[in-house]
Design a protein around this motif. Sequence first.
Motif, short mmCIF file in Angstrom:
data_model
loop_
_atom_site.label_atom_id
_atom_site.label_comp_id
_atom_site.label_asym_id
_atom_site.label_seq_id
_atom_site.Cartn_x
_atom_site.Cartn_y
_atom_site.Cartn_z
N VAL A 1 -19.29 -36.88 11.88
CA VAL A 1 -18.16 -37.45 12.88
C VAL A 1 -17.52 -38.70 11.97
N GLY A 2 -18.33 -39.60 11.61
CA GLY A 2 -17.76 -40.87 11.06
C GLY A 2 -16.95 -40.55 9.97
N VAL A 3 -17.48 -39.78 9.01
CA VAL A 3 -16.61 -39.59 7.87
C VAL A 3 -15.48 -38.61 8.34
N GLY A 4 -15.39 -37.91 9.25
CA GLY A 4 -14.25 -36.97 9.23
C GLY A 4 -13.21 -37.90 10.14
N ILE A 5 -13.59 -38.74 11.02
CA ILE A 5 -12.78 -39.71 11.69
C ILE A 5 -12.24 -40.91 10.53
N GLY A 6 -13.16 -41.35 9.91
CA GLY A 6 -12.79 -42.14 8.80
C GLY A 6 -11.65 -41.78 7.83
N VAL A 7 -11.59 -40.36 7.40
CA VAL A 7 -10.69 -39.66 6.61
C VAL A 7 -9.44 -39.37 7.22
N SER A 8 -9.72 -38.83 8.59
CA SER A 8 -8.45 -38.44 9.20
C SER A 8 -7.64 -39.33 9.94
N LEU A 9 -8.46 -40.39 10.26
CA LEU A 9 -7.61 -41.49 11.27
C LEU A 9 -7.56 -42.86 10.65
N CYS B 1 -18.41 -41.27 17.23
CA CYS B 1 -17.38 -41.85 17.70
C CYS B 1 -17.55 -43.40 17.58
N ASN B 2 -18.63 -43.97 17.70
CA ASN B 2 -18.83 -45.43 17.92
C ASN B 2 -18.62 -46.02 16.56
N PHE B 3 -18.67 -45.58 15.56
CA PHE B 3 -18.53 -46.12 14.13
C PHE B 3 -16.96 -46.54 14.04
N PRO B 4 -16.09 -45.46 14.21
CA PRO B 4 -14.74 -45.59 13.88
C PRO B 4 -14.04 -46.71 15.08
#
Length: 293
Positions: free
Chosen positions: A255-263, A19-22
Amino acid sequence: MTQDRPLPLLLVTGLAFGCNFPLGKLAVEAGVNPALWAVVICLGAGLMVLAAARMFEPAGPARPPGLLRYALTSSLVSNVIPLVLTFSAMPHIGAGLTAILVATSPLSTALLAMVFKVRPPRLAELAGLGLGLAGAVIIVAARHQLLAADASRWLFAAALIPLFLGAGNVYRSIAWPRGAGPMRLGAMVNLAAVPALLLLAGLQGGLDLAPLARVPGLVAAQLAASTVMYLTFFRLQAVGGPTYLSQIGYVAAAVGVGIGVSLLGERYPPLVWAGVAVVALGITLTSLAQRRR
């Protein structure tokens, strides 16, 4: 118990780490100085974990030998340098790619663990680490095609992050102060990083708190994520050892890839998702090998 099982600790720590990355990318885009955002992580997590240690962790020696040296060295190698590099590079290369580069830290950790004989990985664990690294390389190769030419230097800067993380992973096991609990160490390492980060932020002309005040939701989310991470991070270090711990980078990458794509609206070619699948396979293999120890 869950607190003594490496895989649940790995997943919880890696999820919070990812979660830190996004969150960091959004904060920097909102005008927050990267070093000042790192202060939010270290100061907030340090105080919260210190409070948790006083409430839930058995009291150890008042001042374990080597605690100050351990906290200062760990904070510099594992916190200050990687955090500044992370939040400086993310606006230029994206949250997902930065997370992927962090995911290569198990290789440097494994090599150093073998050199210093600190719970060196077995053959099956090395195979899992190799799969994870292969997946990360696939993702980086595919994602690099989408970068602007002037982002290359930021890609190089981000590539230094796993080197420092690997060194920190091994150092924390070697120099762990006798009698110090994992939550107490997590708090001390984070708080020891704050003065250096404040100095760096001041040198960059970024002690203005107004941008932080404009993103209270991001601040709250970051404090929650970093607190959860450091509540489990040093426990995972003690239970799983430095090489197993280093795989939080693999979880964080996903997690970083998933959040980057979804949000965050980031888009990746199919080869990136193939790399994510290889990373997941590597984590599975290494976790199975860890259970056989």
